[in-house]
Design an enzyme around this catalytic site. Structure first.
Site, mmCIF file in Angstrom:
data_model
loop_
_atom_site.group_PDB
_atom_site.id
_atom_site.type_symbol
_atom_site.label_atom_id
_atom_site.label_comp_id
_atom_site.label_asym_id
_atom_site.label_seq_id
_atom_site.Cartn_x
_atom_site.Cartn_y
_atom_site.Cartn_z
ATOM 1 N N ASP A 104 -4.581 -6.675 4.707
ATOM 2 C CA ASP A 104 -5.548 -7.565 5.339
ATOM 3 C C ASP A 104 -5.432 -8.984 4.799
ATOM 4 O OD1 ASP A 104 -6.741 -5.727 7.079
ATOM 5 O OD2 ASP A 104 -7.869 -4.839 5.421
ATOM 6 N N LYS A 110 -14.097 -0.008 14.717
ATOM 7 C CA LYS A 110 -12.755 -0.579 14.958
ATOM 8 C C LYS A 110 -12.336 -0.365 16.422
ATOM 9 C CE LYS A 110 -11.312 -0.213 10.162
ATOM 10 N NZ LYS A 110 -10.664 0.556 9.104
ATOM 11 N N LYS A 168 9.684 -16.706 -10.583
ATOM 12 C CA LYS A 168 8.970 -15.595 -11.220
ATOM 13 C C LYS A 168 7.845 -16.132 -12.119
ATOM 14 C CE LYS A 168 9.742 -11.619 -14.160
ATOM 15 N NZ LYS A 168 10.613 -11.004 -15.152
ATOM 16 N N PHE A 213 -5.109 3.267 14.420
ATOM 17 C CA PHE A 213 -5.402 4.260 13.385
ATOM 18 C C PHE A 213 -6.473 3.672 12.476
ATOM 19 C CE2 PHE A 213 -2.543 8.026 12.796
ATOM 20 C CZ PHE A 213 -1.922 7.955 14.039
ATOM 21 N N ASN A 215 0.856 -1.195 0.000
ATOM 22 C CA ASN A 215 0.000 0.000 0.000
ATOM 23 C C ASN A 215 0.885 1.237 0.000
ATOM 24 O OD1 ASN A 215 0.571 0.784 2.859
ATOM 25 N ND2 ASN A 215 -0.326 -1.233 3.221
ATOM 26 N N LYS A 227 -11.704 -3.863 18.400
ATOM 27 C CA LYS A 227 -10.287 -4.170 18.680
ATOM 28 C C LYS A 227 -9.907 -3.812 20.124
ATOM 29 C CE LYS A 227 -9.228 -3.586 13.764
ATOM 30 N NZ LYS A 227 -8.175 -3.727 12.778
HETATM 31 O O1 PMT Z 1 2.708 6.212 6.525
HETATM 32 P P1 PMT Z 1 2.120 7.512 5.979
HETATM 33 O O2 PMT Z 1 2.391 7.696 4.518
HETATM 34 O O3 PMT Z 1 2.519 8.685 6.815
HETATM 35 O O4 PMT Z 1 0.525 7.383 6.091
HETATM 36 C C1 PMT Z 1 -0.110 7.360 7.336
HETATM 37 C C2 PMT Z 1 -1.277 6.359 7.376
HETATM 38 C C3 PMT Z 1 -2.345 6.778 6.387
HETATM 39 C C4 PMT Z 1 -0.784 4.944 7.023
HETATM 40 C C5 PMT Z 1 -1.827 6.361 8.847
HETATM 41 O O5 PMT Z 1 -2.264 7.650 9.162
HETATM 42 C C6 PMT Z 1 -2.971 5.370 9.011
HETATM 43 O O6 PMT Z 1 -4.123 5.656 8.768
HETATM 44 N N1 PMT Z 1 -2.663 4.120 9.451
HETATM 45 C C7 PMT Z 1 -3.597 2.988 9.560
HETATM 46 C C8 PMT Z 1 -3.633 2.227 8.265
HETATM 47 C C9 PMT Z 1 -4.585 1.035 8.314
HETATM 48 O O7 PMT Z 1 -4.163 -0.069 8.092
HETATM 49 O O8 PMT Z 1 -5.806 1.335 8.672
HETATM 50 P P2 PMT Z 1 -7.017 0.250 8.781
HETATM 51 O O9 PMT Z 1 -8.219 1.078 9.004
HETATM 52 O O10 PMT Z 1 -6.976 -0.682 7.644
HETATM 53 O O11 PMT Z 1 -6.667 -0.569 10.094
HETATM 54 C C10 PMT Z 1 -7.140 -0.188 11.391
HETATM 55 C C11 PMT Z 1 -6.082 -0.489 12.435
HETATM 56 O O12 PMT Z 1 -5.873 -1.911 12.512
HETATM 57 C C12 PMT Z 1 -4.719 0.115 12.155
HETATM 58 O O13 PMT Z 1 -4.182 0.565 13.379
HETATM 59 C C13 PMT Z 1 -3.906 -1.050 11.592
HETATM 60 O O14 PMT Z 1 -2.512 -0.941 11.935
HETATM 61 C C14 PMT Z 1 -4.532 -2.245 12.312
HETATM 62 N N2 PMT Z 1 -4.497 -3.519 11.549
HETATM 63 C C15 PMT Z 1 -5.185 -3.645 10.379
HETATM 64 C C16 PMT Z 1 -5.188 -4.861 9.719
HETATM 65 C C17 PMT Z 1 -4.466 -5.934 10.260
HETATM 66 N N3 PMT Z 1 -4.430 -7.106 9.647
HETATM 67 N N4 PMT Z 1 -3.787 -5.767 11.411
HETATM 68 C C18 PMT Z 1 -3.790 -4.586 12.063
HETATM 69 O O15 PMT Z 1 -3.157 -4.449 13.111
#
Ligand code: PMT
Length: 398
Positions: A279, A337, A289, A323, A210, A341
Site C-alpha cells: 500500500d 473492498k 546503500k 482478493f 510481503n 473498488k
Molecule cells: O501468493 P500466495 O502465497 O499464494 O498467497 C495468496 C494471497 C494471500 C496473496 C492471496 O490469496 C490474496 O489474498 N491476495 C490479495 C492480497 C492483498 O493485497 O489483499 P488486500 O486486502 O490488501 O487488497 C485487496 C485487493 O486490492 C487485492 O485484490 C489487491 O490486489 C488490491 N490492491 C491492494 C492495494 C493496492 N495498492 N492495489 C491493489 O490493487
C-alpha cells in the site's frame, strides 16, 4: 482435489529410445494421485524392461493380446472401459500409422481401438521421420479423429540429428494431460491475472515486500489456460515457473504493476487481481546503500496507487474479481473492498489461519458477490480453489 486425483491413466509405450522417460511420466502421475497401468509393445520392452513398470505401477504390464490373464480379464477391453485417459509416450511412426489407419495387431493398438476416453499422443522419433509426409498425414488424421497430439520438442536427438522429434519432458506431458481432462468452457475468453508480491526499494540492496509466493495467482492462470482461455499474467517476483501457454509481464513495484494492469485491462474479459500489493512505497529511495550510523531510523513512506480501485473505475464490460487478505473481520473488510473498488466479486481469505493465505498449497476462501450472495468454501488445494472460482465466474457471465 487435483485434476488427476483418483483417476486411472493408461500409459502406452511404443518402441523408441525415449521409452525410459515413460517411467518418469508414471511416477509423476502417481504423485498427483492417479493410478497407472502400462501397455507396452514388444519393441518397447527392448528399451525398458516391463518389470520396471510393473514394480512401480503395481500391475502386470499388458503386452500380448492373446495372453491369458490370471484374473480372466480381457484387458484391452476392461482397461479401455476403466481408463479416465490414455497417454501414448513415446508414440513411434509405426504406432501412429497403425492407430491412424485402424490397424490392431498388438496389445496397444488393439486397446486404443476400444478406448472412448481422451488420448494424448506424444510422437518421438528422428526428425526426418517426424517430418515425413506419411507421419504428418497420419497425425492430421489422428487429430481429425479426436486424438490430442502433442508436438515434440526440437533439439539434439539420440540419433545425433538436431531437429523436431524429442519427447517433451514428463512434467510437461502430465501438464498437457490435465488440460486435455479439463473442460474448454473458457474458450474465447481473455483472462488477466495479477499474482505475487510487489517490491518497494529502500536503497539498492533492501526493499519492503510481503509473503506472497504467487501460488494462488499462478494456479488461477494455469486453471484458466487449461479451460481454454487466453491468459495474461502480470506477476511480481516469485520463484515459480510461468504456466505453459500463459503470457507473463514481469514487474517489481506497485507502480510497475499499475502501469501493466491498466495497459492490458481493455483486452480482458475477466480480470482477477490476486497480487499482494504494497500500500505504501519509500518516499525517497536512497541512491547508495544506507549505512548504520544511528540506533534507530525513520523511513518515510508515501501511498501507492490502488490498482484494483483504478481498474474498477475504468472497467467497461469486464468481470472484475479482487482478493482480500485479512487477519480479522473478513466479512466486513471484504464487503467494504467489494463496494469501494466496484468489484463483481471478492475472494476473502484469513491469512493468519493455518493452511490458508500466503505461501501454503491450500487456501480457505469465502466468495462475496456484488449481488449480496456469499459462498463459504472449505480448505482446498489452491488448484481446486482456482477451478471453483472459475466455475462461479462462468456461472455469472454466461
Ligand atoms: O501468493 P500466495 O502465497 O499464494 O498467497 C495468496 C494471497 C494471500 C496473496 C492471496 O490469496 C490474496 O489474498 N491476495 C490479495 C492480497 C492483498 O493485497 O489483499 P488486500 O486486502 O490488501 O487488497 C485487496 C485487493 O486490492 C487485492 O485484490 C489487491 O490486489 C488490491 N490492491 C491492494 C492495494 C493496492 N495498492 N492495489 C491493489 O490493487
Amino acid at each position: 482435489m487435483g485434476l488427476l486425483q483418483n483417476k486411472l491413466i493408461v500409459i502406452g509405450v511404443s518402441g523408441g529410445i525415449a521409452a525410459y522417460k515413460s517411467v518418469e511420466i508414471l511416477r509423476q502421475l502417481q504423485k498427483e494421485g492417479a493410478s497407472v497401468r502400462v501397455i507396452m509393445t514388444r519393441n518397447a520392452a527392448a528399451f525398458v524392461g516391463p518389470l520396471t513398470f510393473e514394480a512401480l505401477s503395481g500391475y502386470s504390464v499388458y503386452m500380448d493380446v492373446v495372453e491369458k490373464d490370471v484374473s480372466g480379464e480381457i484387458r484391452h477391453i476392461s482397461w479401455a472401459d476403466k481408463a479416465d485417459a490414455v497417454i501414448i509416450a513415446p508414440a513411434t511412426a509405426n504406432m501412429i500409422g497403425k492407430i491412424a489407419n485402424g490397424i490392431a495387431d498388438d496389445a496397444l493398438s488393439t486397446f486404443i481401438m476400444a478406448v472412448r476416453t481422451p488420448v494424448l499422443i506424444c510422437p518421438a522419433m528422428n526428425s526426418n521421420m517426424y517430418e515425413s509426409r506419411a507421419v504428418q498425414r497420419n497425425l492430421d488424421c489422428l487429430e481429425a479423429d479426436g486424438f490430442h497430439v502433442l508436438e515434440p520438442d526440437s533439439g539434439e536427438l539420440a540419433c545425433g540429428v538436431t531437429g523436431p522429434g524429442r519427447l517433451p519432458d514428463p512434467p510437461f506431458i502430465v501438464d498437457r494431460l490435465k488440460k486435455v481432462l479439463s473442460p474448454s468452457d473458457l474458450k474465447g475468453k481473455r483472462v488477466l491475472v495479477s499474482a505475487g508480491p510487489t517490491i518497494e526499494p529502500i536503497d539498492p540492496v533492501r526493499y519492503i515486500s510481503n509473503h506472497s509466493s504467487g501460488k494462488m495467482g499462478y494456479e488461477i492462470a494455469r486453471a484458466a489456460e487449461y479451460r481454454g482461455a487466453e491468459v495474461k499474467m502480470v506477476t511480481g517476483k516469485t520463484s515459480l515457473p510461468v504456466p505453459f501457454n500463459v503470457s507473463a509481464v514481469n514487474v517489481l513495484s506497485a507502480a510497475e504493476m499499475y502501469e501493466a494492469m491498466i495497459r492490458n485491462m481493455d483486452d480482458a474479459d475477466i480480470i482477477i487481481k490476486v497480487a499482494a500489493v504494497a500500500d505504501y512505497r519509500v518516499k525517497d529511495v536512497a541512491e547508495h546503500k544506507i549505512k548504520k550510523t544511528s540506533d534507530d531510523m525513520i523511513i518515510k513512506l508515501e501511498k501507492n496507487p490502488d490498482i484494483l480501485k483504478a481498474i474498477g473505475e475504468k472497467k467497461k464490460n469486464q468481470f472484475l474479481v479482487g482478493f482480500a487478505a485479512e487477519t480479522r473481520d473478513l466479512r466486513e473488510n471484504a464487503l467494504a473492498k467489494l463496494k469501494s473498488k466496484n468489484l463483481d466479486m471478492i475472494v476473502g481469505n484469513v491469512v493468519s489461519e493455518e493452511g490458508s493465505g500466503f505461501g501454503s498449497d491450500t487456501n480457505r476462501v469465502t466468495l462475496f458477490y456484488a449481488d449480496g450472495n456469499i459462498d463459504h468454501m472449505p480448505v482446498m488445494g489452491k488448484d481446486a480453489v482456482a477451478n471453483a472460482l472459475i466455475d462461479r465466474i462462468l456461472a455469472r457471465i454466461i
